[in-house]
Each structure stands twice: as structure tokens, then as C-alpha cells.
Design an enzyme around this catalytic site. Sequence first.
Site, PDB file in Angstrom:
ATOM      1  N   GLU A  30       0.807  -1.222   0.000  1.00 34.99           N
ATOM      2  CA  GLU A  30       0.000   0.000   0.000  1.00 34.99           C
ATOM      3  C   GLU A  30       0.841   1.273   0.000  1.00 34.99           C
ATOM      4  O   GLU A  30       0.323   2.357  -0.277  1.00 34.99           O
ATOM      5  CB  GLU A  30      -0.931   0.008   1.220  1.00 34.99           C
ATOM      6  CG  GLU A  30      -2.051  -1.022   1.177  1.00 34.99           C
ATOM      7  CD  GLU A  30      -3.065  -0.751   0.083  1.00 34.99           C
ATOM      8  OE1 GLU A  30      -3.126   0.394  -0.411  1.00 34.99           O
ATOM      9  OE2 GLU A  30      -3.785  -1.683  -0.295  1.00 34.99           O
ATOM     10  N   GLU A  40       7.732 -21.748   7.823  1.00 32.18           N
ATOM     11  CA  GLU A  40       8.026 -20.890   8.970  1.00 32.18           C
ATOM     12  C   GLU A  40       9.106 -21.476   9.876  1.00 32.18           C
ATOM     13  O   GLU A  40       9.684 -20.778  10.708  1.00 32.18           O
ATOM     14  CB  GLU A  40       6.774 -20.618   9.787  1.00 32.18           C
ATOM     15  CG  GLU A  40       6.244 -21.806  10.566  1.00 32.18           C
ATOM     16  CD  GLU A  40       5.100 -21.404  11.488  1.00 32.18           C
ATOM     17  OE1 GLU A  40       5.182 -21.741  12.676  1.00 32.18           O
ATOM     18  OE2 GLU A  40       4.156 -20.744  11.021  1.00 32.18           O
TER      19      GLU A  40
END
Length: 304
Positions: A84, A115
Site C-alpha cells: 500500500e 516458517e
Amino acid sequence: MAWDPRSLTESPNPATAEIDRLSTWELVKRINAEDRQVPEAVAAQAEPIAQAIDAIAQRMRHGGRLIYIGAGTSGRLGVLDAAECPPTFGTSPAQVVALIAGGEKALTQAVEGAEDDAEAAARALEGLHLQAQDSVVGIAASGRTPYVLGGIQAARSIGALTIGLACNHPSPLTEQVDIAIAPLVGPEVILGSTRMKAGTAQKLVLNTISTGVMIRLGKTYGNLMVDLQASNAKLKQRAERMVALACDLDPAAAAQLLQACDGEVKTAILVALMGCSAQEARQHLQQAQGNIRQVLDSVLAQRR
């Protein structure tokens, strides 16, 4: 990785122990009651969040980057915030970067074992040519994710600023970073589902960090996003509206001025408020590192 009995995010929530017995209306109200704890937990972290903003902004003024690293929901939130920044604040995609365990595939589906790879983030940071002036924000609700811890260790080894965002404290993450941000939102509605309260808290913190950094870098004028990239019709209209609001112009005049300034909102505002040419406005902005408020304050001081 064994369960840590001190982990808030993995603890059972007594308020929702029989949530499956509730009516749908009661279920919604119960979840909403839990969610109300999140803003308070984030507010309690105002001091380290402010410290992070100032430290990141200082490094970015000298060419540093803001880099998020995370896995699963935490990684996706980092990607969302980074994505953004260019349309909102006119940053280069290289200035705010996000790394997620498992790569792009992990944006839409789980990547098993990603992960747990403590070396993967370090390799990814090496691929970005991490520098000491960069800032690395490790995002992990548990504060124990190996991918994130490995990335933070790599960042520390070269002197980059390290920030940890976790919903457990103390945790391996918060104990090894320069700045620890730990909104303690408590046990989740569904045990261990950190996409809920923890994810909401992380989103609020990331919103504040990126917005605060961009404000400190002069990417806004008041609350107007004057560095936005008008890449579609909606953003073009927003750019015109910002010029109109900042300069007290009618929509037609604002649109005409913006067009004359090649769509550059900051340039258009300075032309209107200072009575200078577009070229002069650009020169003023360059001297002030793009900070329109600094330009206007300087000019007003000279005219007194």
C-alpha cells in the site's frame, strides 16, 4: 517446537470455552467483546511504536529501507502494508519491502514447514543486499517463529535496526531486538487462531508505523496524501480534491492546476500557495527533501 505454557496466544480463553453452545447473535457479541481488547493493547505500546517510527524515518532519510519479515498471517500483513505504500505515499517498491516465509505462494495458501526454516529469511535478506541503514521489522504473534528469528539475527549481525512485533512478552523475538512492540491481546477466541486478535493488533501497529514514518518523511501535508500516485480514475479524483482542499480552489481550477503541474500534487499546492512557477516549486521541494510543510514554513519565515 514445543508449546510454551507462558504463551498467551496459545492459552485457552475461558470467555469462549463454550462458544459453540451460544446462539449466533451471542457468538457475534462475544467475538466483538474480545476484539475490543485489541485497541487498548495497541495503545499501551505507544512509546515503543513512536520510537520505531522515529528510528526508521531517520534511517530512511539516509537511503535506508523498511523491511518486514513474517510467516503465515503475520507475513501476509507485512506484504499488505508494504504493497500500500507506493500508491498511497509515492514510495518506490524498493523502499518498503516485505518477505514472507514460503514466498509468493504463501500469500494464498499454507506452505508446510516454511516458517520453521530459520535460514530462509537470512538468505532472502542477503538477496536484498541488506545494509546497516535498513530497518527490519520481525512480525510473529508467538514471538518464536524460526523464520523471523533467523532474519532478525541476520539483520543484527550487520548492524541494521531490528524491531520485533509480537503478542507475547517476554519472547525470543522481543528479547533480541532493538525495539520491542508487544500488544498483549490475550488468548484468542479460538485457541491459537492468531489471525484474529493478534492479527488485528499487528495490522493496527503496522498501519501506525508505516503512516507515522511517511508523515515524518514529509509524505503528507496535514492529513492529505500529497505524494500519492494517481494511477487510476479514483486516485486522480482524490489528487484533484487534495489540491482543492489545500488551496481553497473549486474542483475545475484544481484539476486545471494539477494538469499544468504534470499531476504532481505537491508542486500544484506550492504553485497555488506561493505564487511561483512549477519549476520553482520543484526546486523548493528538492531542497527540502520533498517536505512541503518545511518549504511553506521556510518561505513564511522569510516573508515576516
